[in-house]
Design a protein around this motif. Structure first.
Motif, short mmCIF file in Angstrom:
data_model
loop_
_atom_site.label_atom_id
_atom_site.label_comp_id
_atom_site.label_asym_id
_atom_site.label_seq_id
_atom_site.Cartn_x
_atom_site.Cartn_y
_atom_site.Cartn_z
N THR A 291 12.54 71.28 -14.74
CA THR A 291 12.18 70.94 -13.44
C THR A 291 13.30 71.36 -12.38
O THR A 291 14.19 71.97 -12.87
CB THR A 291 11.61 69.42 -13.36
OG1 THR A 291 11.11 68.94 -12.13
CG2 THR A 291 12.90 68.48 -13.38
N GLY A 292 13.14 70.81 -11.27
CA GLY A 292 14.03 70.79 -10.24
C GLY A 292 13.68 71.82 -8.70
O GLY A 292 12.51 71.87 -8.69
N HIS A 293 14.65 72.35 -8.21
CA HIS A 293 14.43 72.78 -6.84
C HIS A 293 15.40 73.79 -6.54
O HIS A 293 16.67 73.69 -7.27
CB HIS A 293 14.26 71.94 -5.82
CG HIS A 293 15.40 71.13 -5.83
ND1 HIS A 293 16.57 71.11 -5.24
CD2 HIS A 293 15.60 69.71 -6.29
CE1 HIS A 293 17.52 70.13 -5.77
NE2 HIS A 293 16.85 69.15 -6.23
N ALA A 294 15.17 75.25 -5.74
CA ALA A 294 16.19 75.98 -5.78
C ALA A 294 16.05 76.71 -4.29
O ALA A 294 14.82 77.02 -3.96
CB ALA A 294 16.38 76.87 -7.01
N THR A 295 17.18 77.35 -3.56
CA THR A 295 16.88 78.13 -2.67
C THR A 295 17.69 79.48 -3.00
O THR A 295 18.99 79.22 -3.09
CB THR A 295 17.01 77.40 -1.39
OG1 THR A 295 16.26 76.54 -0.97
CG2 THR A 295 17.34 78.56 -0.09
N VAL A 296 17.20 80.69 -2.55
CA VAL A 296 18.08 81.79 -2.56
C VAL A 296 18.37 81.99 -0.90
O VAL A 296 17.30 82.22 -0.26
CB VAL A 296 17.34 82.96 -3.25
CG1 VAL A 296 18.29 84.21 -2.77
CG2 VAL A 296 17.29 82.74 -4.62
N PHE A 297 19.56 81.94 -0.48
CA PHE A 297 19.64 82.12 1.00
C PHE A 297 19.37 83.51 1.42
O PHE A 297 19.42 84.44 0.81
CB PHE A 297 21.33 82.25 1.11
CG PHE A 297 21.70 82.11 2.47
CD1 PHE A 297 22.00 81.05 3.13
CD2 PHE A 297 21.97 83.26 3.13
CE1 PHE A 297 22.37 80.96 4.51
CE2 PHE A 297 22.48 83.28 4.40
CZ PHE A 297 22.74 82.14 5.19
N PRO A 298 18.68 83.40 2.58
CA PRO A 298 18.74 82.55 3.71
C PRO A 298 17.16 81.57 3.32
O PRO A 298 17.24 80.21 3.42
CB PRO A 298 18.61 82.97 4.94
CG PRO A 298 17.91 84.28 4.52
CD PRO A 298 18.27 84.75 3.24
N ASN A 299 16.40 82.07 2.95
CA ASN A 299 14.74 81.23 3.44
C ASN A 299 13.93 81.76 2.11
O ASN A 299 12.54 81.48 2.09
CB ASN A 299 14.24 81.83 4.51
CG ASN A 299 13.83 83.33 4.69
OD1 ASN A 299 14.45 84.14 4.02
ND2 ASN A 299 12.82 83.48 5.33
N PHE A 300 14.15 82.02 0.86
CA PHE A 300 13.32 81.99 -0.29
C PHE A 300 13.90 80.97 -1.18
O PHE A 300 14.92 80.67 -1.76
CB PHE A 300 13.59 83.47 -1.12
CG PHE A 300 13.11 83.70 -2.27
CD1 PHE A 300 11.43 83.68 -2.46
CD2 PHE A 300 13.40 83.30 -3.67
CE1 PHE A 300 11.05 83.73 -3.76
CE2 PHE A 300 12.79 83.45 -4.90
CZ PHE A 300 11.52 83.66 -4.77
N SER A 301 12.58 80.25 -1.49
CA SER A 301 12.83 78.92 -2.29
C SER A 301 11.85 78.87 -3.64
O SER A 301 10.80 79.65 -3.34
CB SER A 301 12.69 77.73 -1.78
OG SER A 301 13.79 77.51 -0.65
N TYR A 302 11.98 78.19 -4.41
CA TYR A 302 11.13 77.99 -5.66
C TYR A 302 11.26 76.85 -6.51
O TYR A 302 12.30 75.92 -6.31
CB TYR A 302 11.53 79.26 -6.72
CG TYR A 302 12.84 79.21 -7.36
CD1 TYR A 302 12.93 78.80 -8.65
CD2 TYR A 302 13.93 79.64 -6.72
CE1 TYR A 302 14.20 78.75 -9.29
CE2 TYR A 302 15.08 80.01 -7.32
CZ TYR A 302 15.15 79.54 -8.72
OH TYR A 302 16.39 79.52 -9.37
N LEU A 303 10.08 76.36 -7.29
CA LEU A 303 10.19 75.28 -8.06
C LEU A 303 9.70 75.78 -9.49
O LEU A 303 8.56 75.99 -9.75
CB LEU A 303 9.17 74.40 -7.39
CG LEU A 303 9.34 73.82 -6.35
CD1 LEU A 303 8.11 73.21 -5.77
CD2 LEU A 303 10.49 72.69 -6.12
N PRO A 304 10.79 75.64 -10.37
CA PRO A 304 10.36 76.18 -11.74
C PRO A 304 9.38 75.63 -12.50
O PRO A 304 8.70 76.00 -13.12
CB PRO A 304 11.69 75.97 -12.60
CG PRO A 304 12.87 75.90 -11.54
CD PRO A 304 12.07 75.34 -10.24
N VAL A 305 9.16 74.21 -12.38
CA VAL A 305 8.15 73.22 -13.11
C VAL A 305 6.76 73.74 -12.77
O VAL A 305 5.81 73.74 -13.48
CB VAL A 305 8.49 71.82 -12.65
CG1 VAL A 305 7.94 71.54 -11.23
CG2 VAL A 305 7.84 71.03 -13.55
N ASN A 306 6.53 74.43 -11.59
CA ASN A 306 5.22 74.85 -11.37
C ASN A 306 5.03 76.22 -10.77
O ASN A 306 3.80 76.66 -10.55
CB ASN A 306 4.47 73.67 -10.31
CG ASN A 306 5.08 73.73 -9.01
OD1 ASN A 306 5.94 74.54 -8.85
ND2 ASN A 306 4.73 72.78 -8.36
#
Length: 437
Positions: A291-306
């Protein structure tokens, strides 16, 4: 670049060694315009997923900052991206979200371009002067385009480092979602889009660093997910974990406890966790994959859990447009892919039980940003300050899960870019210097 543009030294807005940030960075129109020139224009930006392009002629329209862009698969099966603006009067040449085409034709005066961006038709071409060279007026192409395990990125900056270098140490964390399956990933269910009143950085920094809000903002959602239905799922909110801070502005946070999961049961039961441990290693399976949360700078984000991936498109200092996809492993059976898609929608879709909480927070933060007193507040980003280390388990610099560390790293990168002339400014300065000799 227009010569009347002025650039502010943003060092006075971010005192990261003390963990302090001036709230003006979320509302100042001049700073926002500077972001478009110095943060978005030079950076690698996420465009699409490779699986969206199956046959020559397939296209997808998106944005790089506020610049409209077409991503298209040519006859040579090469993926290209162009500014979605006719070279005649600047109108978009493609006004569809996605589809298949043989050419893009401006509906204003009829200039037409092929899938490689070449200008192929100019009505009344005989009325142009002899020095008009049609092959010099194709669509403006991005300087560089590359992919990382299915994700398509591009930049306007011809001087930008290669994509792998720009992702840096973040690839180890990205692979926890993108490299589970030897066959790779694909997107399912299309793109969901919605608009929020809030500065794009609020969303990007939260996905980089903020587990802190989970047990407060998402208490009702966790109550619903709790087996007893009487309280938050404590094994999620009261858990050990780590937060990764990348020197290039990327960030990720994740629990490291085997029971810290709230994925879909069908998806969870699909995985062979022993095989995943062999492929990804224990640290990834027990951490950023779960699970968790992440951002690739500057504005791309993702959530592995779903499998949620999203872009925070800036639409002015006070507004963002969220575009979200569901990513699944290619080898998943159809029923598992569908379970992941539905789970993503229920949790982090536009009406998801978690997504609505986040959107309300960002909008509420922005609602008071323009007041004199409220807009000039100093904000506290001191959680976890000075506690980052190399823990010997997770690559790079990490700190406690409850920390503002990755947010400070995000704003350090933002500050550095905002204070550094971009390639297009250097070129303008060189031309101006020649003109004054």
């Amino acid at each position: 670049m227009r010569q009347d543009q002025e650039h502010q030294n943003v060092g006075r807005y971010v005192a990261l060694e003390r963990g302090l940030i001036d709230r003006a960075i979320f509302s100042d129109p001049a700073l926002y315009r500077q972001e478009l020139r110095r943060v978005f224009a030079p950076s690698w930006l996420f465009l699409a997923h490779e699986s969206q392009f199956k046959k020559p002629g397939d296209f997808f329209t998106t944005y790089m900052g506020e610049d409209p862009v077409i991503v298209a698969l040519g006859r040579d099966r090469k993926l290209r991206a162009f500014l979605n603006a006719c070279r005649h009067r600047g109108m978009r040449v493609c006004r569809a979200d996605a589809g298949a085409a043989k050419a893009f034709t401006c509906s204003y005066h009829g200039w037409s371009y092929d899938m490689a961006g070449k200008l192929i038709n100019v009505p009344n071409g005989e009325d142009y002067p002899a020095h008009f060279e049609q092959d010099q007026w194709g669509l403006t192409e991005v300087a560089q385009l590359d992919t990382y395990k299915g994700l398509v990125f591009a930049t306007w900056n011809p001087e930008a480092p290669p994509l792998d270098a720009a992702l840096g140490g973040m690839t180890w964390y990205l692979d926890a979602m993108l490299d589970r399956d030897p066959e790779g990933t694909e997107v399912v269910g299309g793109v969901h889009k919605w608009v929020l009143e809030g500065n794009w950085k609020l969303a990007a920094e939260q996905f980089a660093s903020d587990w802190y809000h989970v047990n407060i903002s998402h208490a009702s959602a966790l109550m619903v997910m709790s087996p007893s239905g009487k309280g938050p799922k404590t094994e999620i909110v009261q858990t050990p974990g780590r937060q990764y801070t990348d020197p290039l502005g990327h960030g990720a946070g994740f629990p490291t406890h085997p029971r810290s999961r709230f994925d879909d049961r069908v998806v969870h039961d699909h995985y062979d966790y022993e095989a995943l441990r062999e492929r990804l290693g224990d640290a990834r399976v027990e951490g950023p994959m779960t699970t968790g949360h992440a951002t690739v700078f500057p504005n791309f984000s993702y959530l592995p859990v779903n499998g949620s991936i999203r872009v925070w498109h800036p639409k002015g200092p006070d507004r963002m447009e969220v575009w979200a996809w569901t990513v699944v492993d290619r080898s998943m059976p159809d029923e598992v892919k569908d379970a992941q898609r539905l789970y993503n929608l229920r949790t982090f879709g536009p009406t998801g039980i978690f997504e609505q909480d986040d959107g309300e927070n960002w909008s509420e933060v922005q609602a008071t940003a323009h007041g004199f007193m409220a807009g000039s507040m100093t904000l506290n980003y001191q959680m976890g300050l000075g506690m980052e280390t190399d823990d010997g388990v997770h690559p790079g610099t990490t700190g406690r899960l409850y920390s503002d560390g990755a947010a400070r790293g995000f704003y350090a990168r933002w500050r550095d870019l905002m204070n550094t002339p971009a390639w297009h400014e250097k070129a303008t300065e060189q031309v101006t210097e020649k003109d004054t000799r």
